[in-house]
Every structure is written in C-alpha cells, then in structure tokens.
Design an enzyme around this catalytic site. Structure first.
Site, PDB file in Angstrom:
ATOM      1  N   HIS A   1      29.734  23.030  41.110  1.00  0.00           N
ATOM      2  CA  HIS A   1      29.614  25.051  40.228  1.00  0.00           C
ATOM      3  C   HIS A   1      31.065  25.219  39.150  1.00  0.00           C
ATOM      4  O   HIS A   1      31.578  26.075  39.745  1.00  0.00           O
ATOM      5  CB  HIS A   1      30.563  25.545  42.344  1.00  0.00           C
ATOM      6  CG  HIS A   1      29.203  25.716  43.165  1.00  0.00           C
ATOM      7  ND1 HIS A   1      29.090  25.684  44.194  1.00  0.00           N
ATOM      8  CD2 HIS A   1      28.220  25.610  42.561  1.00  0.00           C
ATOM      9  CE1 HIS A   1      27.974  25.819  44.948  1.00  0.00           C
ATOM     10  NE2 HIS A   1      27.028  25.802  43.949  1.00  0.00           N
TER      11      HIS A   1
ATOM     12  N   GLY B   1      31.322  17.015  54.649  1.00  0.00           N
ATOM     13  CA  GLY B   1      31.396  19.551  54.209  1.00  0.00           C
ATOM     14  C   GLY B   1      31.021  20.421  53.782  1.00  0.00           C
ATOM     15  O   GLY B   1      31.664  20.919  53.227  1.00  0.00           O
TER      16      GLY B   1
ATOM     17  N   CYS C   1      39.875  35.996  24.415  1.00  0.00           N
ATOM     18  CA  CYS C   1      39.809  35.427  23.364  1.00  0.00           C
ATOM     19  C   CYS C   1      40.310  35.574  22.265  1.00  0.00           C
ATOM     20  O   CYS C   1      39.884  36.943  21.938  1.00  0.00           O
ATOM     21  CB  CYS C   1      37.975  34.944  23.257  1.00  0.00           C
ATOM     22  SG  CYS C   1      37.113  34.283  22.422  1.00  0.00           S
TER      23      CYS C   1
ATOM     24  N   CYS D   1      38.284  36.102  19.987  1.00  0.00           N
ATOM     25  CA  CYS D   1      37.171  37.074  19.144  1.00  0.00           C
ATOM     26  C   CYS D   1      37.386  38.231  20.004  1.00  0.00           C
ATOM     27  O   CYS D   1      36.561  39.647  19.843  1.00  0.00           O
ATOM     28  CB  CYS D   1      35.859  36.774  19.923  1.00  0.00           C
ATOM     29  SG  CYS D   1      35.371  36.967  21.697  1.00  0.00           S
TER      30      CYS D   1
HETATM   31  P1  OAD Z   1      31.385  26.156  53.617  1.00  0.00           P
HETATM   32  O1  OAD Z   1      32.946  27.175  53.873  1.00  0.00           O
HETATM   33  O2  OAD Z   1      30.057  27.083  53.512  1.00  0.00           O
HETATM   34  O3  OAD Z   1      31.588  25.205  54.423  1.00  0.00           O
HETATM   35  C1  OAD Z   1      32.306  24.042  54.977  1.00  0.00           C
HETATM   36  C2  OAD Z   1      31.316  23.074  55.850  1.00  0.00           C
HETATM   37  O4  OAD Z   1      32.448  22.236  55.877  1.00  0.00           O
HETATM   38  C3  OAD Z   1      31.429  23.133  57.143  1.00  0.00           C
HETATM   39  O5  OAD Z   1      30.385  22.972  57.694  1.00  0.00           O
HETATM   40  C4  OAD Z   1      32.638  23.218  58.146  1.00  0.00           C
HETATM   41  O6  OAD Z   1      32.302  22.838  59.169  1.00  0.00           O
HETATM   42  C5  OAD Z   1      32.887  21.301  57.262  1.00  0.00           C
HETATM   43  N1  OAD Z   1      34.000  21.343  57.649  1.00  0.00           N
HETATM   44  C6  OAD Z   1      35.701  22.041  58.154  1.00  0.00           C
HETATM   45  N2  OAD Z   1      36.825  21.756  57.792  1.00  0.00           N
HETATM   46  C7  OAD Z   1      36.135  20.171  57.567  1.00  0.00           C
HETATM   47  C8  OAD Z   1      36.612  18.377  57.913  1.00  0.00           C
HETATM   48  N3  OAD Z   1      37.974  19.041  58.027  1.00  0.00           N
HETATM   49  N4  OAD Z   1      35.751  17.550  57.954  1.00  0.00           N
HETATM   50  C9  OAD Z   1      34.034  17.485  57.651  1.00  0.00           C
HETATM   51  N5  OAD Z   1      33.815  19.004  57.703  1.00  0.00           N
HETATM   52  C10 OAD Z   1      34.425  20.122  57.583  1.00  0.00           C
HETATM   53  O7  OAD Z   1      31.425  25.300  52.301  1.00  0.00           O
HETATM   54  P2  OAD Z   1      29.761  24.875  51.441  1.00  0.00           P
HETATM   55  O8  OAD Z   1      29.238  24.254  52.097  1.00  0.00           O
HETATM   56  O9  OAD Z   1      30.675  24.281  50.792  1.00  0.00           O
HETATM   57  O10 OAD Z   1      30.039  28.636  46.044  1.00  0.00           O
HETATM   58  O11 OAD Z   1      30.474  26.335  50.484  1.00  0.00           O
HETATM   59  C11 OAD Z   1      29.074  26.540  49.217  1.00  0.00           C
HETATM   60  C12 OAD Z   1      29.296  27.356  48.382  1.00  0.00           C
HETATM   61  O12 OAD Z   1      29.631  28.791  48.859  1.00  0.00           O
HETATM   62  C13 OAD Z   1      30.846  27.248  48.100  1.00  0.00           C
HETATM   63  O13 OAD Z   1      30.510  25.961  46.587  1.00  0.00           O
HETATM   64  C14 OAD Z   1      30.957  28.266  47.207  1.00  0.00           C
HETATM   65  C15 OAD Z   1      31.159  29.177  48.420  1.00  0.00           C
HETATM   66  O14 OAD Z   1      30.150  30.818  48.030  1.00  0.00           O
HETATM   67  C16 OAD Z   1      30.749  29.598  45.001  1.00  0.00           C
HETATM   68  O15 OAD Z   1      31.191  29.887  44.750  1.00  0.00           O
HETATM   69  C17 OAD Z   1      29.296  29.956  44.039  1.00  0.00           C
END
Ligand code: OAD
Length: 246
Positions: A118, A186, A147, A149
C-alpha cells in the site's frame, strides 16, 4: 502460548517463509488501526480522505490528514513484534515480509525483504509526471505541494479504488504461492487483494498461521490461530525457533 506440534515441525524444517502484516502489528507502537472500536475508519470517512476523487475535490484536506498521520508516525518506534520478525528472517533461507502498512517500521526494525503493498507515507509523487519526492513542505501559503511541472504532489500510498503497485503485488503472490509456512499477522483480512494472500498460500500447500488479538473472517479456514498481541506472540515464536533450529 501453546504452539502445536504441526507448527513446531514447520518451524524446524521450513526453508521458505512468508509473512503478511497489517495495522495490528503497529498498534503496540501507537499507530491506530483502521477497523474495530477505536479504528480510524470509525472517526473518518475513507471516501473523503483516501480516494483520488477526494484528492481532486479537496487536496488541502487530504494533505492535512496525511500530514497528521506522517507527524504521528515520525514519533513512533518499532515494537517487539517488528523486531521479532526482523530476527526471524535470519532463521530461514528465504523469508519475505509483505505489509499493508505504510509506516516503514519493518524496515526500521531491520527486515530487509519488505514488499510494501500500500505504498509508504514517507514518499510522495506528482500526479502528472510521476516524479518522486522524498520530502515535501506544507506551509500556510502552500497547503498542497506542487511539482516543478505544475502538477499536484500526492502521498505515495494506495487509495481506495486504485491498483496496487504491480511489481509488489506480483512478488506478494509469488512468495505466498511458493512458501511452506505463512503468517498472517495483525490484519482483519478484509481488504483485497491482500486478504486473499493467506488463502493463496493455504491452497498452494503452506501451513498458515494467524496471529491476532481476535478471530477474523478467515481464521476458520487457516491451520492455526495464535490469539494474542503480536508484540508478545512473535517474540515467543522466535524463542521457539531458536530452541528448535539451534
Ligand atoms: P485493520 O484495522 O482492518 O485490522 C487490524 C487487525 O489487527 C484487527 O484484526 C485487530 O484485531 C488486529 N490487532 C489489533 N491490535 C493487535 C495487536 N496488538 N496484535 C495483533 N493483532 C492486533 O487493519 P488492516 O487489516 O491492516 O488500506 O487493514 C487493511 C487496509 O485497510 C489498510 O492497509 C488500509 C485500510 O483501509 C489502505 O489505506 C489502502
């Protein structure tokens, strides 16, 4: 923490290991996650802040949001989960880390082979000529950096509705298909295409382990779930690897 016999066996013999991380691994560093009770998308609307349309409509607002997050991320440090993964890379002949995070904490912890799906909040690029800028200055008079440009400069992150960087995506699928052991750490595993990587790994024969504080939509399809904070679970896995592999 209970590590199953099957995982012990994989930790002992695996040569190719792949890891997918999401916002949860950085939570213990103080970076807010997106979903869940205190998630960013509870307070902010992604369609107003993280799409090309939003940027074209109101680039000042989008820059304000990214400047705020950049400021937040500049003050934080990798946590024991990031360091454990950096240590893990030393134990396996092939180790690839795929991340959805844009905070650069894996690299700062010492992981070398990081596939950023990302983008990265520290990089910027022009929306017209695609020139890259490592640093941009936002001032009272220039709230949207421009920029040479004349085009607007944007953060080099992936927004909703955008394609992922093709090379990173191809590498991510390739390492997921060819690994013997895969960790999904996570991530809520709901945002595609990243969410399909653990399933691709599983279909290709890898042993797939989830590390999360709670169950996710894909938990039941995977081989094993280690419930707990990544900053606690991952150091334990590293200790187990050291004992098992010597
Ligand atoms: P999420 O916020 O959807 O999920 C975070 C996950 O981490 C959840 O399942 C929590 O239960 C878990 N979690 C929280 N604290 C934790 C800890 N200390 N140890 C282990 N797990 C833990 O985040 P992502 O899955 O990364 O995209 O979200 C995916 C994408 O959605 C992001 O990259 C972003 C967002 O919109 C863009 O911006 C394009």
């Amino acid at each position: 923490m209970r590590i199953s016999e099957a995982l012990r066996e994989k930790l002992t013999t695996a040569k190719r290991v792949a890891v997918l991380t999401g916002a949860g691994i950085s939570a213990e560093s103080g970076v807010p996650t997106f979903r869940g009770e205190h998630g960013l998308w509870k307070k902010f609307r992604p369609e107003e802040l993280a799409t090309v349309d939003a940027f074209m409509r109101n680039p000042e607002l989008v820059w304000e949001w990214y400047s705020y997050r950049r400021e937040l991320m500049s003050k934080i440090e990798p946590n024991p989960g990031h360091y454990a993964l950096a240590e893990m890379q030393e134990s396996f002949p092939e180790f690839s880390l795929i991340t959805q995070n844009i905070d650069g904490l894996h690299q700062r912890a010492g992981t070398q082979n990081v596939i950023e799906l990302h983008g990265n909040i520290q990089r910027n690029r022009c929306i017209e000529c695609n020139r890259y800028y490592q640093e941009v200055e936002i001032t009272e008079t220039e709230k949207v950096p421009t920029c040479e440009c004349g085009g607007y400069i944007r953060p080099d992150v992936v927004w909703f509705g955008e394609m992922l960087p093709p090379k990173a995506l191809e590498s991510a699928f390739q390492v997921s298909r060819s690994c013997e052991l895969f960790f999904s750490i996570g991530t809520s595993a709901v945002v595609q295409p990243a969410a399909s990587l653990p399933l691709v790994a599983k279909e290709s024969g890898a042993y797939v382990v989830e590390v999360n504080i709670e169950r996710t939509e894909i938990t039941s399809i995977l081989d094993e779930a280690l419930l707990g904070k990544s900053g606690e679970v991952l150091p334990e896995i590293v200790t187990a690897i050291k004992t098992l592999r010597g």
